[in-house]
Each structure stands twice: as C-alpha cells, then as structure tokens.
Design a protein around this motif. Sequence first.
Motif, PDB file in Angstrom:
ATOM      1  N   GLU A  82       5.866   2.909   6.012  1.00 62.19           N
ATOM      2  CA  GLU A  82       5.499   2.073   7.034  1.00 62.19           C
ATOM      3  C   GLU A  82       4.137   1.923   7.385  1.00 62.19           C
ATOM      4  O   GLU A  82       3.237   3.075   7.257  1.00 62.19           O
ATOM      5  CB  GLU A  82       6.405   2.309   8.247  1.00 62.19           C
ATOM      6  N   PRO A  83       3.672   0.726   7.692  1.00 64.76           N
ATOM      7  CA  PRO A  83       2.172   0.489   8.028  1.00 64.76           C
ATOM      8  C   PRO A  83       2.092   1.479   9.327  1.00 64.76           C
ATOM      9  O   PRO A  83       2.790   1.617  10.241  1.00 64.76           O
ATOM     10  CB  PRO A  83       1.813  -1.068   8.183  1.00 64.76           C
ATOM     11  N   ALA A  84       0.705   1.906   9.277  1.00 66.10           N
ATOM     12  CA  ALA A  84       0.283   2.816  10.520  1.00 66.10           C
ATOM     13  C   ALA A  84       0.092   1.793  11.738  1.00 66.10           C
ATOM     14  O   ALA A  84      -1.267   1.147  11.864  1.00 66.10           O
ATOM     15  CB  ALA A  84      -0.950   3.539  10.055  1.00 66.10           C
ATOM     16  N   ARG A  85       0.767   1.492  12.493  1.00 68.27           N
ATOM     17  CA  ARG A  85       0.497   0.564  13.620  1.00 68.27           C
ATOM     18  C   ARG A  85      -0.451   0.904  14.714  1.00 68.27           C
ATOM     19  O   ARG A  85      -1.360   0.040  14.980  1.00 68.27           O
ATOM     20  CB  ARG A  85       1.878   0.347  14.528  1.00 68.27           C
ATOM     21  N   PRO A  86      -0.627   2.122  15.237  1.00 70.18           N
ATOM     22  CA  PRO A  86      -1.707   2.610  16.074  1.00 70.18           C
ATOM     23  C   PRO A  86      -3.059   2.560  15.435  1.00 70.18           C
ATOM     24  O   PRO A  86      -4.028   2.042  16.189  1.00 70.18           O
ATOM     25  CB  PRO A  86      -1.272   3.952  16.453  1.00 70.18           C
ATOM     26  N   ARG A  87      -3.189   2.928  14.234  1.00 71.52           N
ATOM     27  CA  ARG A  87      -4.443   2.845  13.663  1.00 71.52           C
ATOM     28  C   ARG A  87      -4.995   1.231  13.392  1.00 71.52           C
ATOM     29  O   ARG A  87      -6.037   0.816  13.735  1.00 71.52           O
ATOM     30  CB  ARG A  87      -4.356   3.138  12.431  1.00 71.52           C
ATOM     31  N   CYS A  89      -4.309  -1.061  15.429  1.00 71.80           N
ATOM     32  CA  CYS A  89      -4.535  -1.536  17.012  1.00 71.80           C
ATOM     33  C   CYS A  89      -5.796  -0.976  17.147  1.00 71.80           C
ATOM     34  O   CYS A  89      -6.822  -1.767  17.843  1.00 71.80           O
ATOM     35  CB  CYS A  89      -3.389  -0.842  17.866  1.00 71.80           C
ATOM     36  N   SER A  90      -6.062   0.237  17.018  1.00 68.44           N
ATOM     37  CA  SER A  90      -7.411   0.924  17.107  1.00 68.44           C
ATOM     38  C   SER A  90      -8.604   0.047  16.529  1.00 68.44           C
ATOM     39  O   SER A  90      -9.701  -0.205  16.894  1.00 68.44           O
ATOM     40  CB  SER A  90      -7.366   2.374  17.046  1.00 68.44           C
ATOM     41  N   ARG A  91      -8.355  -0.327  15.358  1.00 69.91           N
ATOM     42  CA  ARG A  91      -9.210  -0.941  14.353  1.00 69.91           C
ATOM     43  C   ARG A  91      -9.572  -2.223  15.088  1.00 69.91           C
ATOM     44  O   ARG A  91     -10.708  -2.821  15.133  1.00 69.91           O
ATOM     45  CB  ARG A  91      -8.561  -1.149  12.964  1.00 69.91           C
ATOM     46  N   TRP A  96     -13.319  -5.892  18.243  1.00 69.16           N
ATOM     47  CA  TRP A  96     -13.486  -6.500  19.479  1.00 69.16           C
ATOM     48  C   TRP A  96     -14.861  -6.113  20.177  1.00 69.16           C
ATOM     49  O   TRP A  96     -15.913  -6.688  20.683  1.00 69.16           O
ATOM     50  CB  TRP A  96     -12.261  -6.751  20.269  1.00 69.16           C
ATOM     51  N   LEU A  97     -14.912  -4.677  20.226  1.00 65.70           N
ATOM     52  CA  LEU A  97     -15.953  -4.083  20.889  1.00 65.70           C
ATOM     53  C   LEU A  97     -17.277  -4.219  20.122  1.00 65.70           C
ATOM     54  O   LEU A  97     -18.267  -4.565  20.784  1.00 65.70           O
ATOM     55  CB  LEU A  97     -15.748  -2.576  21.082  1.00 65.70           C
ATOM     56  N   ALA A  98     -17.227  -4.174  18.758  1.00 61.03           N
ATOM     57  CA  ALA A  98     -18.454  -4.422  18.370  1.00 61.03           C
ATOM     58  C   ALA A  98     -18.959  -5.584  18.065  1.00 61.03           C
ATOM     59  O   ALA A  98     -19.962  -6.060  18.288  1.00 61.03           O
ATOM     60  CB  ALA A  98     -18.073  -4.135  16.641  1.00 61.03           C
ATOM     61  N   GLU A  99     -17.975  -6.757  18.222  1.00 61.03           N
ATOM     62  CA  GLU A  99     -18.409  -8.270  18.282  1.00 61.03           C
ATOM     63  C   GLU A  99     -19.160  -8.608  19.628  1.00 61.03           C
ATOM     64  O   GLU A  99     -20.015  -9.395  19.647  1.00 61.03           O
ATOM     65  CB  GLU A  99     -17.262  -9.232  17.969  1.00 61.03           C
TER      66      GLU A  99
END
Length: 136
Positions: A82-87, A89-91, A96-99
């Motif tokens: 399964e895909p890593a959901r928390p990862r 979201c954190s990406r 968003w913070l970088a932009e």
Amino acid sequence: MKKGTYLRCVTRHGFIQIEGHRYSTNAARPGDTVLVRVDAQDLDLAHVFRPESDALIGWAFRRTVPHTRLRAPSSPPMGAREPARPRDCSRAVWRWLAETNRKIEDSWIGDLIGAICLFVMIGSFWILPLIYEVFK
C-alpha cells in the motif's frame, strides 16, 4: 556429552567443536590448537589450556542457541504494497511551505520580516543587560 580432555582447533569464528556442540571462547585466536577439558559438574563450561604447557588460558561456554543463518526479509510484490499515506501528506505540506517561503522572500513582506528580526536582535543586546541590572 561426557566429561573428557580434548585437543581441538579453534574455528575461524572463534568456536571450539566438541562432540557436535559449539563452545565459544575468546581465550584463543582462530586457528590455534588448544587442550580443552569439559567440566564434570557443568557441561556448559570447558577449561581451555595451552597444549604444550597445560597452562590455563581461559574458559569456553557452550552455545545453547542453535546456529541460524540470518536471511534478508523478502519483500512483497509491488502490487501488494500500500502507498505510504503519512509520507505523501508530509511531502505535500513541505512543498506548500517551500512555495510560500519562496513567495514571501520574493516580495516586500520578506524584506520587512528580515528588518524586524534584525531590529529585535540588536535591541535585545541593549535591553537584556538593563533587565539583568534591574533584577540583580
């Protein structure tokens, strides 16, 4: 296993093999030939001697855990994971913070924030000694 005296060679992993049992020791180097006497009261303990002089150089202890090889865990097939959901979201939050940071630094607001921080740092060097003198 019976009590006895054995002339054995230390294996390259530091073990002494006696009647199918492995005794671990750090009293002799791998490849050394040693004289081993198994203790009659405690078969898990063996005394290690030099073969030419019968001088005690240490002890050897029987391994009670069977020797097992470590294997790398097998990974499931790609479709089963399964895909890593928390990862993910954190990406997204990091992007968003970088932009937002890039937009602030490019505008006049970034310069204003930098000037305010500079004045606060310089002002704290003048105010902190005064506060220290008052509460001394």
